[in-house]
Design a protein around this motif. Structure first.
Motif, PDB file in Angstrom:
ATOM      1  N   THR A 145       0.850  -1.190   0.000  1.00 27.27           N
ATOM      2  CA  THR A 145       0.000   0.000   0.000  1.00 27.27           C
ATOM      3  C   THR A 145       0.888   1.244   0.000  1.00 27.27           C
ATOM      4  O   THR A 145       2.077   1.183   0.330  1.00 27.27           O
ATOM      5  CB  THR A 145      -0.912   0.019   1.240  1.00 27.27           C
ATOM      6  OG1 THR A 145      -0.094   0.033   2.423  1.00 27.27           O
ATOM      7  CG2 THR A 145      -1.809  -1.214   1.259  1.00 27.27           C
ATOM      8  N   VAL A 146       0.308   2.390  -0.360  1.00 32.30           N
ATOM      9  CA  VAL A 146       1.081   3.628  -0.485  1.00 32.30           C
ATOM     10  C   VAL A 146       1.702   4.022   0.840  1.00 32.30           C
ATOM     11  O   VAL A 146       2.875   4.441   0.901  1.00 32.30           O
ATOM     12  CB  VAL A 146       0.178   4.771  -1.016  1.00 32.30           C
ATOM     13  CG1 VAL A 146       0.949   6.083  -1.036  1.00 32.30           C
ATOM     14  CG2 VAL A 146      -0.334   4.437  -2.406  1.00 32.30           C
ATOM     15  N   ASP A 147       0.950   3.869   1.925  1.00 34.81           N
ATOM     16  CA  ASP A 147       1.478   4.324   3.220  1.00 34.81           C
ATOM     17  C   ASP A 147       2.613   3.445   3.723  1.00 34.81           C
ATOM     18  O   ASP A 147       3.363   3.835   4.616  1.00 34.81           O
ATOM     19  CB  ASP A 147       0.364   4.407   4.269  1.00 34.81           C
ATOM     20  CG  ASP A 147      -0.354   3.088   4.447  1.00 34.81           C
ATOM     21  OD1 ASP A 147      -0.085   2.146   3.679  1.00 34.81           O
ATOM     22  OD2 ASP A 147      -1.203   3.000   5.359  1.00 34.81           O
ATOM     23  N   GLU A 148       2.780   2.243   3.154  1.00 32.61           N
ATOM     24  CA  GLU A 148       3.866   1.367   3.593  1.00 32.61           C
ATOM     25  C   GLU A 148       5.222   1.832   3.064  1.00 32.61           C
ATOM     26  O   GLU A 148       6.257   1.287   3.442  1.00 32.61           O
ATOM     27  CB  GLU A 148       3.600  -0.079   3.163  1.00 32.61           C
ATOM     28  CG  GLU A 148       2.514  -0.737   4.000  1.00 32.61           C
ATOM     29  CD  GLU A 148       2.108  -2.110   3.478  1.00 32.61           C
ATOM     30  OE1 GLU A 148       1.633  -2.939   4.282  1.00 32.61           O
ATOM     31  OE2 GLU A 148       2.254  -2.353   2.251  1.00 32.61           O
ATOM     32  N   GLU A 150       6.129   4.981   3.480  1.00 35.35           N
ATOM     33  CA  GLU A 150       6.488   6.130   4.296  1.00 35.35           C
ATOM     34  C   GLU A 150       7.515   5.726   5.341  1.00 35.35           C
ATOM     35  O   GLU A 150       7.415   4.667   5.960  1.00 35.35           O
ATOM     36  CB  GLU A 150       5.239   6.695   4.981  1.00 35.35           C
ATOM     37  CG  GLU A 150       4.195   7.219   4.008  1.00 35.35           C
ATOM     38  CD  GLU A 150       2.932   7.685   4.725  1.00 35.35           C
ATOM     39  OE1 GLU A 150       2.921   7.607   5.983  1.00 35.35           O
ATOM     40  OE2 GLU A 150       1.990   8.107   4.041  1.00 35.35           O
ATOM     41  N   ARG A 153       7.353   3.821   9.382  1.00 33.79           N
ATOM     42  CA  ARG A 153       6.326   2.806   9.582  1.00 33.79           C
ATOM     43  C   ARG A 153       6.975   1.438   9.698  1.00 33.79           C
ATOM     44  O   ARG A 153       8.087   1.207   9.243  1.00 33.79           O
ATOM     45  CB  ARG A 153       5.336   2.804   8.412  1.00 33.79           C
ATOM     46  CG  ARG A 153       4.460   4.030   8.325  1.00 33.79           C
ATOM     47  CD  ARG A 153       3.465   3.840   7.197  1.00 33.79           C
ATOM     48  NE  ARG A 153       2.662   2.635   7.383  1.00 33.79           N
ATOM     49  CZ  ARG A 153       1.518   2.588   8.054  1.00 33.79           C
ATOM     50  NH1 ARG A 153       1.044   3.682   8.640  1.00 33.79           N
ATOM     51  NH2 ARG A 153       0.849   1.451   8.185  1.00 33.79           N
TER      52      ARG A 153
END
Length: 805
Positions: A145-148, A150, A153
Motif C-alpha cells: 500500500t502507499v502508506d507502507e 512512508e 512505519r
C-alpha cells in the motif's frame, strides 16, 4: 480428397516402399548418412531452442515489449553499469509524458532472525509502481500500500514462492504475520507466483522506505530504473524525451550529475545482454556444421546415384518418367532427413541438458530451456530444408543420366566430369566452412588463454573471502558499533590456527558493490574517475596487493583524527605525475573534507580480467559509512577446513551476522572466466565436429574417385607409372581441394573475426598464429584422409584392375 489419396497410393507410396528397400540394401550408406544428419540437425535444434527461449520469446509479463530499462551512464564519474540514483527515478516519474509508470529497485541482503539460525536473504527494495510496471500480482495476499512506503512505519514484505515453500513450508496462514528482518518487524503482505523471478536472485521484496541502500541520495548510482511505455509511444520517442530529462538533471545537479546521460532499451534486450550475440554466433556455427553434413550426404548420394546409373537407366527404359525418378531421389532424401531429425532430437535433448547445466548463471532464463512445439517445428523445417540441400545434386545427376550410354557401359556406373566437379566443390565448401569455425574457435581459445595468463594485480591462491552485512538497527544508528564489529571480527579470524593474514573491504575484486567517484587535488578543477574501496588493516597484505611506496593502513589510523588513503599506482601518476604522492591530499567528489595519501599500491583488475586495471582509492574502512564488507583471509590450510572456523569466529562476535557468498579467490576467478570458457568450449566442439565431417568428406570423395579411376590408374601403371607417382597424384588432388577450401575459409574467418568484436581480447580479427595453425591442421588432415585411398591405389595390380574393368 479421394483424388489425392489415389495419387498417393499410385505414385508416392510405391516410391516410399522402393526407397526404403533401396536404403536397406545399403545399410552402411544409410547409417552414415543418418548419423551425419543427426549431428547437424540436433546441434541446430539445441542452439535454436536456447535462442528461442532466451531471445525470441517475450518475457513472462503482460505486454512485455512495452517495458523498458532506463540505463544511466556517467563516464566522468565512472557510472557505467546502467544504474541511476533514487531521486533520478522520481524525476523521470514526474517529468515524463511518454512513460506511463516508472519504478526503481535495488538489490540488497536482509537477515532473517527469530526462526532458527540467522539467515541471509537476497532481497529487492522497490518503489510503489514496481509491480505495476511489470504487470504482475501476488499469488497470495496483496502488493504494498502507499502508506507502507512512508519512513518510520513498520515494514512490509512480499515473499518469493521459493522462499515461502522453503522457510515457511508453503503455509498460507503466514500472511499478515510478522517476521524480523534486519532486527525490525515486517508484516508478510503476499507471496509471488512460482514463475515470477525478477530480479532472478530475489527472494523477497521490500518497500524502499525499509531499504537502507537504494535511497542514498544523488551521490551513488545504485538503483535500477524500469518503466512502461504509454500506449502508442515508441521507444525512440521515449528515448528523445528521456535524454532531455537527463540533461535537465545534469544541469540542476552539476556536482553529482555533470556528464549524466541515459539510454532506453527493452527489458528483454537489457536482460539478454551479450547472450543474444553469443547465441546468434553459435547458431551460425551450427548452421556451418549442418551445411558440412549436407555436403557429406550429398557426396554420398552423388556417388550412390552414379553407381545406380544402370538401375535408373533400366527404369527409364521401362517407361519411368524423369519426374518419377526425381521423386524417388527426393523421397530417399526425405527418409534420410526424417531419420536424422528423429535421432537429432534425441541428441538435442541430451545437448540441452548439458548446455543448461554448463551455462548456469550465464544464460538468462536457463531454467525455462527445453524442447517444445516450436523446437519440434523448427526441426521439421530444418529436416525439409536439409533434404532439399543434399538431394538437389543427386536429382540433377538423375536428370542428366543418358539411358542408352548407361545401359551400354560395362561398369556399374561411372562418374561424369560434372558430378566429379560437383563433389569437388562440396569438399571445398566443407573445408572453407570448417576453417572458418576453426579460426573462430582459435581466436576464442587464445583469448581464454590470455585471460588465464593475465596478472590481476593480486594473488588468488589460498585466499578465502566471505561477505557480511550489518543490518541490525543498532549498527544503523551507531557506526562506532559497526567499526567495533569489524575490528573484533578481524582479530577473532586472525587468531584461527593457520590464518596468516586477514583484512576486510567493502568490495573484493571480481565481486560487486563497487562505487565510483571523481578524485582530484584540493583546489584543482580537473578531476578523474576512480573506484572507491573502503579497506581495513591487513586487507592489501591478505590479497597480495604490492606496496609501491609509503605504507599500508595501520591500527593507529583507527584512533587518529586524520583520514588516510592509499592510491593505486596509475592513479597516483595521473594525479601527481613523477612527484611522490605520500603526504599529499586528495578530495572525493564534491565533499569538503580531504584524505591524506599514506601509500601507493599496485594496480588491480577488480571488475573483470578482460578490462584494463582500474584507478583505485582505498580509504580506511572505519572512516566509511558502509555496513557491508568482505573478509579476505590468507591461510596455510585448505579453504574447506577453514570455513567452519571463520563462521564460528564471526558468530562469536555477533550471532545475528551470517556469512554470505563464501568462496575462494580461485573460485571467484574461475567464475569470472565461466563466460569465456563456455563460449570457447562450445565453439571448439562445433569446430571439432566440422573437422571430423570434413575428414569424412574428403576421404569419401577420394576413395570414390580412386574407384572410378581404377581403369585409368591401371593403364598408367601398365604404361610404367610407379605406385609412388599414382599415390602422389591422389594425395595431390586431396591437398589441392583442401588448399582451395582453406584459402576461402581464411578469407571468411577474417570477416567473422571482425564480427566477434568484443568476444576476443588483445587479438587481431585474424590472428596469424591461429590462421597458420588452422591451415596446418587442415592440410595435415587432408594429407591423412588422402593417404588411405592413395595407398590402396598404389598397391593395386594393373593386370587385375584391367581384367576387372
Amino acid at each position: 480428397s479421394p483424388h489425392c489419396l489415389r495419387i498417393y497410393n499410385r505414385e508416392v507410396l510405391p516410391e516410399i516402399r522402393h526407397s526404403i528397400r533401396t536404403l536397406f540394401r545399403s545399410p552402411a550408406f544409410a547409417v552414415t548418412a543418418i548419423l551425419t544428419l543427426a549431428l547437424g540437425i540436433g546441434a541446430n535444434t539445441a542452439v535454436f531452442t536456447v535462442l528461442d527461449t532466451v531471445v525470441l520469446k517475450p518475457l513472462p509479463f503482460p505486454e512485455s515489449s512495452r517495458i523498458v530499462k532506463i540505463r544511466g551512464r556517467n563516464d566522468l564519474r565512472g557510472w557505467t553499469g546502467g544504474f541511476v540514483t533514487m531521486p533520478d527515478v522520481a524525476d523521470f516519474r514526474a517529468q515524463s509524458s511518454k512513460l506511463g509508470t516508472v519504478a526503481g529497485y535495488g538489490d540488497g541482503v536482509w537477515i532473517l532472525t527469530g526462526r532458527g539460525p540467522a539467515l541471509a536473504l537476497r532481497g529487492v527494495g522497490v518503489t510503489p509502481d514496481f509491480f505495476a510496471v511489470l504487470g504482475v500480482a501476488p499469488r497470495l495476499g496483496r502488493t504494498f500500500t502507499v502508506d507502507e512506503f512512508e519512513a518510520g512505519r513498520d515494514g512490509a514484505v512480499i515473499l518469493s514462492d521459493h522462499l515461502w515453500k522453503r522457510s515457511f513450508h508453503g503455509d498460507a496462514s503466514v500472511l499478515n504475520t510478522t517476521i524480523m528482518l534486519d532486527g525490525e518487524p515486517h508484516q508478510i503482505a503476499g507471496v509471488m507466483p512460482p514463475d515470477f523471478h525478477f530480479p532472478e536472485t530475489a527472494e523477497l521484496w521490500i518497500p524502499t522506505a525499509s531499504n537502507r541502500d537504494v535511497a542514498r541520495g544523488r551521490t551513488f548510482a545504485t538503483t535500477n530504473a524500469i518503466a512502461r511505455l504509454k500506449p502508442g509511444v515508441t521507444i525512440g520517442e521515449a528515448q528523445s524525451e528521456a535524454s532531455v530529462i537527463a540533461s535537465r538533471i545534469a544541469e540542476d545537479h552539476p556536482s553529482t550529475h555533470h556528464g549524466f546521460s541515459v539510454d532506453l532499451a527493452t527489458l528483454a534486450d537489457d536482460q539478454n545482454g551479450d547472450a543474444r550475440a553469443v547465441l546468434e554466433l553459435f547458431l551460425g556455427a551450427v548452421a556451418c556444421v549442418l551445411l558440412i553434413a549436407c555436403s557429406n550426404v550429398a557426396n554420398l548420394m552423388l556417388a550412390r546415384a552414379t553407381g545406380r546409373s544402370r538401375e535408373l537407366a533400366v527404369r527409364a527404359a521401362l517407361g519411368a518418367t524423369g519426374g518419377r525418378l526425381l521423386m524417388q531421389t527426393f523421397v530417399e532424401s526425405l527418409l534420410l532427413s526424417a531419420a536424422g531429425a528423429a535421432l537429432g532430437l534425441m541428441f538435442a535433448y541430451v545437448a540441452l541438458r548439458a548446455l543448461v547445466l554448463s551455462s548456469a548463471g550465464l544464460v538468462p532464463r536457463a531454467e525455462d530451456i527445453g524442447l517444445d512445439p516450436v523446437a519440434f517445428g523448427y526441426t521439421i523445417l530444418v529436416a525439409l530444408a536439409t533434404s532439399v540441400l543434399f538431394g538437389t545434386f543427386p536429382a540433377l545427376s538423375v536428370l542428366r543420366t543418358d539411358a542408352q550410354k548407361s545401359l551400354g557401359d560395362r561398369s556399374s556406373g561411372s562418374a561424369s566430369a560434372a558430378s566429379n566437379r560437383a563433389r569437388a566443390g562440396l569438399v571445398i565448401t566443407q573445408f572453407a566452412l570448417a576453417t572458418m569455425l576453426a579460426c573462430s574457435a582459435g581466436l576464442l581459445l587464445r583469448t581464454f588463454n590470455r585471460l588465464i595468463a593475465t596478472d590481476p594485480g593480486y594473488q588468488t591462491r589460498q585466499i578465502l573471502t566471505a561477505e557480511v552485512t550489518l543490518t541490525d538497527r543498532a549498527y544503523q544508528t551507531d557506526m562506532t558499533k559497526a567499526y567495533r564489529f569489524y575490528r573484533d571480527a578481524l582479530v577473532a579470524i586472525g587468531e584461527i590456527p593457520g590464518v596468516e593474514r586477514v583484512g576486510a573491504a567493502n568490495s573484493a575484486p571480481l565481486g560487486s558493490g563497487e562505487f565510483h567517484m571523481q578524485i582530484g587535488k584540493p583546489g584543482a578543477l580537473a578531476k578523474v574517475p576512480a573506484t572507491i574501496v573502503a579497506a581495513s588493516v591487513g586487507y592489501h597484505e591478505a590479497m597480495g596487493i604490492p606496496l609501491r611506496s609509503g605504507r599500508f593502513f595501520e591500527w593507529g589510523d583507527w584512533a587518529g583524527q586524520r583520514s588516510p588513503a592509499l592510491l593505486s599506482e596509475s592513479l597516483a601518476k595521473g594525479l601527481f605525475g613523477s612527484a611522490d604522492p605520500v603526504g599529499r591530499h586528495i578530495t572525493l567528489g564534491g565533499s569538503n573534507g580531504d584524505l591524506e595519501v599514506v601509500g601507493v599500491v599496485g594496480d588491480i583488475r577488480s571488475g573483470s580480467l578482460d578490462e584494463p586495471p582500474q584507478a583505485h582509492v582505498y580509504m580506511a574502512l572505519e572512516r566509511s559509512t558502509l555496513r557491508t564488507a568482505t573478509f579476505a583471509i590468507r591461510s596455510k590450510i585448505p579453504a574447506s577446513r577453514l570455513i567452519d572456523s571463520v563462521r564460528a569466529a564471526v558468530e562469536k562476535v555477533d550471532p545475528n551476522v551470517p556469512l554470505v557468498n563464501v568462496r575462494t579467490m580461485e573460485e571467484a576467478t574461475d567464475q569470472s572466466l565461466a563466460g569465456p570458457r563456455f563460449r570457447t568450449t562450445l565453439l571448439t566442439a562445433f569446430a571439432a565436429a566440422a573437422l571430423l565431417l570434413a575428414v569424412i568428406g574428403i576421404y569419401g570423395l577420394l576413395s570414390y574417385m580412386v574407384e572410378q579411376r581404377y581403369r585409368e590408374l591401371g593403364i598408367r601403371m601398365a604404361l610404367g607409372a610407379s605406385g609412388r607417382s599414382v599415390a602422389k597424384l591422389i594425395v595431390g588432388e586431396g591437398l589441392r581441394l583442401a588448399a582451395i577450401g582453406i584459402a576461402l575459409g581464411l578469407a571468411g574467418a577474417f570477416a567473422l573475426g571482425r564480427i566477434l568484436g568484443g568476444l576476443i581480447y588483445a587479438i587481431e580479427p585474424l590472428d596469424p598464429v591461429v590462421a597458420a595453425v588452422a591451415a596446418g591442421v587442415f592440410l595435415v588432415v587432408a594429407l591423412g584422409a588422402s593417404a588411405g585411398p592413395a595407398i590402396r591405389a598404389a598397391g593395386a595390380d594393373p593386370q587385375e584392375v584391367l581384367r576387372h574393368e
